[in-house]
Design a protein around this motif. Structure first.
Motif, PDB file in Angstrom:
ATOM      1  N   ALA A 183       0.841  -1.188   0.000  1.00  0.00           N
ATOM      2  CA  ALA A 183       0.000   0.000   0.000  1.00  0.00           C
ATOM      3  C   ALA A 183       0.878   1.240   0.000  1.00  0.00           C
ATOM      4  O   ALA A 183       2.084   1.184   0.242  1.00  0.00           O
ATOM      5  N   ASN A 184       0.214   2.400  -0.261  1.00  0.00           N
ATOM      6  CA  ASN A 184       0.949   3.668  -0.273  1.00  0.00           C
ATOM      7  C   ASN A 184       1.204   4.190   1.128  1.00  0.00           C
ATOM      8  O   ASN A 184       2.262   4.770   1.407  1.00  0.00           O
ATOM      9  N   GLU A 185       0.238   3.998   2.035  1.00  0.00           N
ATOM     10  CA  GLU A 185       0.390   4.495   3.399  1.00  0.00           C
ATOM     11  C   GLU A 185      -0.212   3.489   4.372  1.00  0.00           C
ATOM     12  O   GLU A 185      -1.137   2.733   4.020  1.00  0.00           O
ATOM     13  N   PHE A 186       0.302   3.493   5.614  1.00  0.00           N
ATOM     14  CA  PHE A 186      -0.205   2.650   6.694  1.00  0.00           C
ATOM     15  C   PHE A 186      -0.292   3.511   7.948  1.00  0.00           C
ATOM     16  O   PHE A 186       0.585   4.351   8.209  1.00  0.00           O
ATOM     17  N   SER A 187      -1.345   3.291   8.719  1.00  0.00           N
ATOM     18  CA  SER A 187      -1.390   3.915  10.034  1.00  0.00           C
ATOM     19  C   SER A 187      -0.536   3.090  11.008  1.00  0.00           C
ATOM     20  O   SER A 187      -0.250   1.908  10.768  1.00  0.00           O
ATOM     21  N   SER A 188      -0.126   3.712  12.100  1.00  0.00           N
ATOM     22  CA  SER A 188       0.733   3.012  13.055  1.00  0.00           C
ATOM     23  C   SER A 188       0.034   1.796  13.662  1.00  0.00           C
ATOM     24  O   SER A 188       0.640   0.732  13.846  1.00  0.00           O
ATOM     25  N   GLU A 189      -1.280   1.925  13.952  1.00  0.00           N
ATOM     26  CA  GLU A 189      -2.030   0.792  14.511  1.00  0.00           C
ATOM     27  C   GLU A 189      -2.160  -0.342  13.497  1.00  0.00           C
ATOM     28  O   GLU A 189      -2.076  -1.522  13.849  1.00  0.00           O
ATOM     29  N   ALA A 190      -2.370   0.023  12.207  1.00  0.00           N
ATOM     30  CA  ALA A 190      -2.494  -1.014  11.177  1.00  0.00           C
ATOM     31  C   ALA A 190      -1.174  -1.763  11.010  1.00  0.00           C
ATOM     32  O   ALA A 190      -1.160  -2.993  10.850  1.00  0.00           O
ATOM     33  N   LYS A 191      -0.054  -1.040  11.048  1.00  0.00           N
ATOM     34  CA  LYS A 191       1.253  -1.691  10.968  1.00  0.00           C
ATOM     35  C   LYS A 191       1.434  -2.693  12.103  1.00  0.00           C
ATOM     36  O   LYS A 191       1.859  -3.847  11.909  1.00  0.00           O
ATOM     37  N   GLU A 192       1.096  -2.249  13.309  1.00  0.00           N
ATOM     38  CA  GLU A 192       1.288  -3.097  14.491  1.00  0.00           C
ATOM     39  C   GLU A 192       0.454  -4.363  14.411  1.00  0.00           C
ATOM     40  O   GLU A 192       0.926  -5.467  14.712  1.00  0.00           O
ATOM     41  N   VAL A 193      -0.794  -4.242  13.962  1.00  0.00           N
ATOM     42  CA  VAL A 193      -1.683  -5.400  13.906  1.00  0.00           C
ATOM     43  C   VAL A 193      -1.225  -6.386  12.839  1.00  0.00           C
ATOM     44  O   VAL A 193      -1.222  -7.606  13.044  1.00  0.00           O
ATOM     45  N   ILE A 194      -0.836  -5.875  11.654  1.00  0.00           N
ATOM     46  CA  ILE A 194      -0.418  -6.766  10.566  1.00  0.00           C
ATOM     47  C   ILE A 194       0.873  -7.499  10.933  1.00  0.00           C
ATOM     48  O   ILE A 194       1.010  -8.720  10.723  1.00  0.00           O
TER      49      ILE A 194
END
Length: 440
Positions: A419-430
């Motif tokens: 993806a082009n951008e990730f939120s910090s919470e989305a990064k942590e969960v993935i």
């Protein structure tokens, strides 16, 4: 005649009166015969005159026919039939468009192509004719073409309302939740914002933490005047608190109910128009164009030019390499040598004045959003998630080129997300689930 009468009268003894009558009858008969002869003579003369006048006209018509035939044969137009058919079709299409009036509803024909300009308007192509249309989207169409975050908030609050035994009823502009004859809540979408209208008195919540609008002056929302704009997770929590207060005031009993998924799949505009969920209105600005013909022998010319270039270029390069003089060495002072790195840095800065924007979203490009829960539900374990696969699964429309992943649900699968951008919470969960993230 008189001699005959006299002979007859000599043999018969006629009275004077009878003789006079016979003489008068004979005279009248002679007059009638004379009149008939004169009429016959005059009629023949008239027929002769008419015949003489009509002969030149007949001759003129006969003479004109052979004159037109050689003109058509001697000057034939090249391929007249295709040109005439194209012109007739284009004029017919233009006449169809001219029949529409401004703001008149249009039915999408089978051979027409609908192209979106933005969320509110588009244009229709019929042959070589193009005209602009305005969209009137129903609540269902707006919900189908909304992003996943809005759909998730809608599904969460709809499940909350249905736990209080409220029944949903869909209309063109909104979705009402009622029990008996009383309406307690309404959903509506304005632009890209989901709104919840509750049947609470706004004056009782003036000095509270809740942010709302009073829509009591609008007739459609007179019974549900409190409007909440659901733009964040905090606004969703506030909406649940207000729904609980509304249920307590109206004595609505909460029951245990299994949560359902009310998020519809994304669809293009044309299928929604065919399903009567979007109405089209003529907005004018018609453009009429004739397609240009392409030359037939173009590929042959290109091949010949390539051959010529391959043969000529090496010779020219060799001549230039031979005749090019060697550069003379230039002596620089110590001050000039020290200034050269500074000038090189300035040149780089002037060539790329917007270097700081290379990592951000390009100008004029809209950013689509998808939640981690949607990714977990749509893809399998170990799969690589790309923009092409999201478009292929009809999660994103075809024109999307930039998207961001936000936290919106747990991830139980290990996959690679590009993806082009990730939120910090989305990064942590993935990454916690064993997956990887790749920024494109």
């Amino acid at each position: 005649m008189f001699i005959l009468l006299s002979a007859i009268s000599d043999g018969i003894d006629w009275s004077y009166g009878v003789k006079l009558i016979l003489i008068v009858a004979a005279a009248v008969l002679l007059c009638v015969v004379a009149v008939l002869l004169v009429a016959e003579i005059v009629g023949k003369r008239k027929r002769r005159v008419v015949h003489s006048d009509a002969q030149p006209q007949v001759i003129e018509k006969i003479v004109e026919v052979p004159v037109e035939v050689p003109v058509e044969v001697s000057e034939p137009k090249p391929e007249p039939e295709p040109i005439v058919e194209q012109v007739v079709e284009e004029v017919a299409a233009a006449q169809v468009v001219e029949e529409y009036k401004l703001d008149e509803e249009i039915q999408l024909e089978e051979d027409a192509v609908l192209i979106d300009d933005d969320d509110e308007a588009g244009h229709i192509l019929v042959g070589s004719t193009q005209f602009k249309v305005r969209y009137n989207r129903s609540f269902t169409a707006k919900l189908i073409q909304s992003d996943d975050v809005l759909k998730a908030r809608y599904s969460e609050l709809k499940n909350e309302l249905m736990r209080y035994t409220l029944k949903p009823r869909m209309s063109w502009s909104c979705e009402s939740h009622y029990k008996g004859r009383v309406t307690y809540a309404k959903f509506a979408i304005r632009g890209k914002t989901l709104s919840l209208y509750l049947s609470l008195n706004p004056s009782e919540y003036v000095d509270t933490k809740y942010k709302f609008e009073d829509c009591g002056e609008v007739v459609k929302y007179a019974k549900t005047p409190m409007r909440l704009k659901l733009r964040s997770n905090r606004s969703v929590r506030w909406a649940k608190e207000l729904i609980a207060q509304l249920a307590e005031k109206c004595s609505l009993v909460k029951i245990e109910k299994q949560e359902e998924n009310f998020c519809p799949e994304y669809e293009e505009t044309t299928p929604l128009v065919n399903r009567k969920l979007i109405k089209l209105y003529y907005a004018g600005e018609r453009v009429y164009s004739v397609p240009q013909t392409q030359p037939v022998a173009q590929p042959v010319v290109e091949v010949v030019e390539e051959q010529l270039v391959e043969e000529i270029v090496p010779e020219v390069v060799e001549e230039i390499a031979i005749t090019q003089p060697e550069p003379e060495p230039v002596e620089h002072s110590a001050e000039e040598i020290c200034e050269q790195p500074e000038k090189a840095e300035e040149a780089q800065l002037t060539e790329t004045p917007y270097r700081h924007r290379t990592k951000n979203k390009p100008r004029g490009v809209s950013c689509r959003i998808i939640s981690t829960g949607k990714l977990n539900a749509s893809f399998e374990d170990g799969e690589e998630i790309t923009l092409e696969k999201l478009i292929k699964k009809h999660i994103f429309p075809k024109y999307v080129i930039y998207y961001k992943v936000l936290f919106g649900g747990e991830v139980t699968k290990s996959f690679t997300v590009c993806a082009n951008e990730f939120s910090s919470e989305a990064k942590e969960v993935i990454e916690k689930a064993g997956g990887t993230i790749v920024k494109i």
